[in-house]
Motif scaffolding. Structure first.
Motif, PDB file in Angstrom:
ATOM      1  N   GLY A  95       0.812  -1.220   0.000  1.00  0.00           N
ATOM      2  CA  GLY A  95       0.000   0.000   0.000  1.00  0.00           C
ATOM      3  C   GLY A  95       0.840   1.262   0.000  1.00  0.00           C
ATOM      4  N   PHE A  96       1.919   1.275   0.780  1.00  0.00           N
ATOM      5  CA  PHE A  96       2.774   2.467   0.856  1.00  0.00           C
ATOM      6  C   PHE A  96       3.536   2.689  -0.444  1.00  0.00           C
ATOM      7  CE2 PHE A  96       6.932   4.382   1.928  1.00  0.00           C
ATOM      8  CZ  PHE A  96       6.469   5.619   2.362  1.00  0.00           C
ATOM      9  N   THR A  97       3.985   1.610  -1.072  1.00  0.00           N
ATOM     10  CA  THR A  97       4.678   1.749  -2.356  1.00  0.00           C
ATOM     11  C   THR A  97       3.756   2.360  -3.401  1.00  0.00           C
ATOM     12  OG1 THR A  97       6.100  -0.150  -1.868  1.00  0.00           O
ATOM     13  CG2 THR A  97       5.912   0.523  -4.176  1.00  0.00           C
ATOM     14  N   LEU A  98       2.520   1.866  -3.467  1.00  0.00           N
ATOM     15  CA  LEU A  98       1.545   2.439  -4.397  1.00  0.00           C
ATOM     16  C   LEU A  98       1.293   3.913  -4.085  1.00  0.00           C
ATOM     17  CD1 LEU A  98      -1.059  -0.485  -4.572  1.00  0.00           C
ATOM     18  CD2 LEU A  98       0.566   0.200  -6.353  1.00  0.00           C
ATOM     19  N   ALA A  99       1.159   4.232  -2.790  1.00  0.00           N
ATOM     20  CA  ALA A  99       0.921   5.623  -2.393  1.00  0.00           C
ATOM     21  C   ALA A  99       2.104   6.504  -2.764  1.00  0.00           C
ATOM     22  CB  ALA A  99       0.658   5.692  -0.886  1.00  0.00           C
ATOM     23  N   GLY A 103       1.576   9.335  -5.319  1.00  0.00           N
ATOM     24  CA  GLY A 103       1.681  10.634  -4.672  1.00  0.00           C
ATOM     25  C   GLY A 103       2.778  11.496  -5.269  1.00  0.00           C
ATOM     26  N   ILE A 104       3.948  10.890  -5.505  1.00  0.00           N
ATOM     27  CA  ILE A 104       5.058  11.660  -6.083  1.00  0.00           C
ATOM     28  C   ILE A 104       4.742  12.059  -7.515  1.00  0.00           C
ATOM     29  CG2 ILE A 104       7.484  11.549  -6.775  1.00  0.00           C
ATOM     30  CD1 ILE A 104       7.945   9.701  -4.354  1.00  0.00           C
ATOM     31  N   SER A 105       4.186  11.124  -8.293  1.00  0.00           N
ATOM     32  CA  SER A 105       3.867  11.418  -9.700  1.00  0.00           C
ATOM     33  C   SER A 105       2.828  12.540  -9.807  1.00  0.00           C
ATOM     34  CB  SER A 105       3.352  10.159 -10.395  1.00  0.00           C
ATOM     35  OG  SER A 105       4.304   9.122 -10.328  1.00  0.00           O
ATOM     36  N   LEU A 106       1.732  12.392  -9.054  1.00  0.00           N
ATOM     37  CA  LEU A 106       0.688  13.420  -9.094  1.00  0.00           C
ATOM     38  C   LEU A 106       1.183  14.740  -8.517  1.00  0.00           C
ATOM     39  CD1 LEU A 106      -2.461  11.341  -8.045  1.00  0.00           C
ATOM     40  CD2 LEU A 106      -1.984  12.336 -10.290  1.00  0.00           C
ATOM     41  N   GLY A 107       2.008  14.671  -7.463  1.00  0.00           N
ATOM     42  CA  GLY A 107       2.533  15.891  -6.863  1.00  0.00           C
ATOM     43  C   GLY A 107       3.382  16.690  -7.830  1.00  0.00           C
ATOM     44  N   ILE A 108       4.215  15.995  -8.588  1.00  0.00           N
ATOM     45  CA  ILE A 108       5.044  16.680  -9.588  1.00  0.00           C
ATOM     46  C   ILE A 108       4.169  17.266 -10.685  1.00  0.00           C
ATOM     47  CG2 ILE A 108       6.773  16.310 -11.390  1.00  0.00           C
ATOM     48  CD1 ILE A 108       8.085  14.250  -9.528  1.00  0.00           C
ATOM     49  N   ILE A 165      -4.700   1.812   3.227  1.00  0.00           N
ATOM     50  CA  ILE A 165      -3.318   2.262   3.409  1.00  0.00           C
ATOM     51  C   ILE A 165      -2.964   3.316   2.361  1.00  0.00           C
ATOM     52  CG2 ILE A 165      -0.896   1.563   3.394  1.00  0.00           C
ATOM     53  CD1 ILE A 165      -1.814  -1.215   4.240  1.00  0.00           C
ATOM     54  N   LEU A 166      -3.292   3.009   1.114  1.00  0.00           N
ATOM     55  CA  LEU A 166      -2.967   3.926   0.020  1.00  0.00           C
ATOM     56  C   LEU A 166      -3.627   5.288   0.221  1.00  0.00           C
ATOM     57  CD1 LEU A 166      -2.987   3.039  -3.763  1.00  0.00           C
ATOM     58  CD2 LEU A 166      -4.027   5.154  -2.966  1.00  0.00           C
ATOM     59  N   ILE A 167      -4.922   5.291   0.495  1.00  0.00           N
ATOM     60  CA  ILE A 167      -5.660   6.548   0.597  1.00  0.00           C
ATOM     61  C   ILE A 167      -5.267   7.332   1.849  1.00  0.00           C
ATOM     62  CG2 ILE A 167      -7.683   5.829   1.955  1.00  0.00           C
ATOM     63  CD1 ILE A 167      -7.754   7.855  -1.331  1.00  0.00           C
ATOM     64  N   THR A 168      -4.702   6.652   2.833  1.00  0.00           N
ATOM     65  CA  THR A 168      -4.240   7.338   4.044  1.00  0.00           C
ATOM     66  C   THR A 168      -2.857   7.948   3.845  1.00  0.00           C
ATOM     67  OG1 THR A 168      -5.487   5.779   5.418  1.00  0.00           O
ATOM     68  CG2 THR A 168      -3.764   7.058   6.502  1.00  0.00           C
ATOM     69  N   ALA A 169      -1.978   7.203   3.192  1.00  0.00           N
ATOM     70  CA  ALA A 169      -0.582   7.642   3.068  1.00  0.00           C
ATOM     71  C   ALA A 169      -0.352   8.609   1.920  1.00  0.00           C
ATOM     72  CB  ALA A 169       0.320   6.424   2.895  1.00  0.00           C
ATOM     73  N   ILE A 170      -1.236   8.625   0.938  1.00  0.00           N
ATOM     74  CA  ILE A 170      -0.952   9.382  -0.277  1.00  0.00           C
ATOM     75  C   ILE A 170      -0.996  10.894  -0.069  1.00  0.00           C
ATOM     76  CG2 ILE A 170      -3.347   9.491  -1.129  1.00  0.00           C
ATOM     77  CD1 ILE A 170      -2.202   8.984  -3.942  1.00  0.00           C
TER      78      ILE A 170
END
Length: 289
Positions: A95-99, A103-108, A165-170
């Motif tokens: 879940g964290f790897t996906l986030a 997260g990094i891709s969308l953030g950039i 996990i993904l939606i929490t960490a992203i």
């Protein structure tokens, strides 16, 4: 001869440990004193036989088998704490790897596009305040109806836990990455324009190095939230995992086992935070720390 003896002594692991303890004795002694005081207070408050919460001595006595044998596996969910924590860590890793990737891709992408930022930032600010478990019923409803991983033998509740996990960490990863991209000094942008740097070179030479400290701040927050989310989610979705273990032990009135598991959760969470912090110390340039 004396020099050789000194070198041999310095390489001795015992001497190395003793030197480290001596240099950091304040950082070691003070926490030990605080822990000792806390245990004494806890024991005093819970020493009564009528107390529903076991004291530290009783907790150790009642959970001794779990402490000395965390590796047993009797099948099903009857497993030692090592396997419970390992199952939770596997879910967190996925879940964290996906986030992190999303997260990094969308953030950039959002940080470099003011139109997307203006449109999406209000939504992100709303979504990030939603508690992790509030997403679980929605995830269960969606993935029970449509489970893209059903052919791989992954059940809907497992996918739902990963989604939580993904939606929490992203959110901390996405928001910190966006801020990092937006904080790139204008001088850097001007130099890139003057030199007519291609987009690929601009990304690797300017954008990414400037954003790395912010990205790792988001990752460090995200890994802590991931660990919090999976423990809570496992209490509801069941299966092997430290969250389900805690809930099952509570329902069985094994409070000593709950206390031991909570202690393990805290230690593992600290280790995860330190691991990400260590990676950041090796990746982030010294002048940006």
């Amino acid at each position: 001869m004396a020099t050789n003896l000194a070198v041999t002594k310095s390489k001795n692991p015992v001497n190395f440990v003793l030197d480290r303890v001596q240099k950091n004795r304040r950082k070691i002694i003070r926490p030990l004193v605080a822990i000792t005081v806390l245990l004494i207070i806890w024991q005093i408050l819970c020493h009564s036989p009528e107390s529903t919460l076991p004291g530290p001595i009783k907790a150790v006595q009642e959970s001794w088998n779990l402490i000395i044998n965390p590796f047993f596996d009797n099948g099903g969910t009857d497993k030692g704490l090592f396997w419970q924590i390992l199952a939770s860590l596997q879910r967190v890793a996925i879940g964290f790897t996906l986030a992190a990737v999303l997260g990094i891709s969308l953030g950039i992408l959002i940080g470099t596009n003011s139109l997307m930022f203006d449109a999406l930032d209000p939504l992100f600010q709303v979504f990030r305040t939603i508690p992790p478990l509030a997403w679980l019923p929605i995830a269960l409803a969606v993935f029970q109806q449509f489970n893209p991983f059903e052919g791989m033998g992954v059940k809907a509740n497992e996918v739902s836990a990963l989604f939580v996990i993904l939606i929490t960490a992203i959110w901390p990863i996405l928001i910190n990455t966006t801020v990092g991209v937006q904080q790139i000094p204008q001088d850097y942008r001007n130099v890139a324009r003057v030199l007519r740097l291609p987009n690929q070179k601009y990304f690797w030479k300017i954008l990414l190095p400037s954003s790395v400290p912010y990205i790792f701040t988001g990752l460090r927050i995200g890994i802590g939230l991931s660990w919090l989310a999976i423990v809570a989610a496992e209490m509801l979705v069941g299966g092997v995992g430290i969250g389900f273990f805690i809930w099952d032990a509570y329902n069985s009135s094994r409070l000593s086992d709950v206390i031991l598991a909570v202690l393990y959760v805290g230690i593992v969470g600290l280790i995860l935070d330190r691991v990400v912090g260590f990676i950041a110390s090796k990746v982030v340039p010294e002048e940006q720390k």
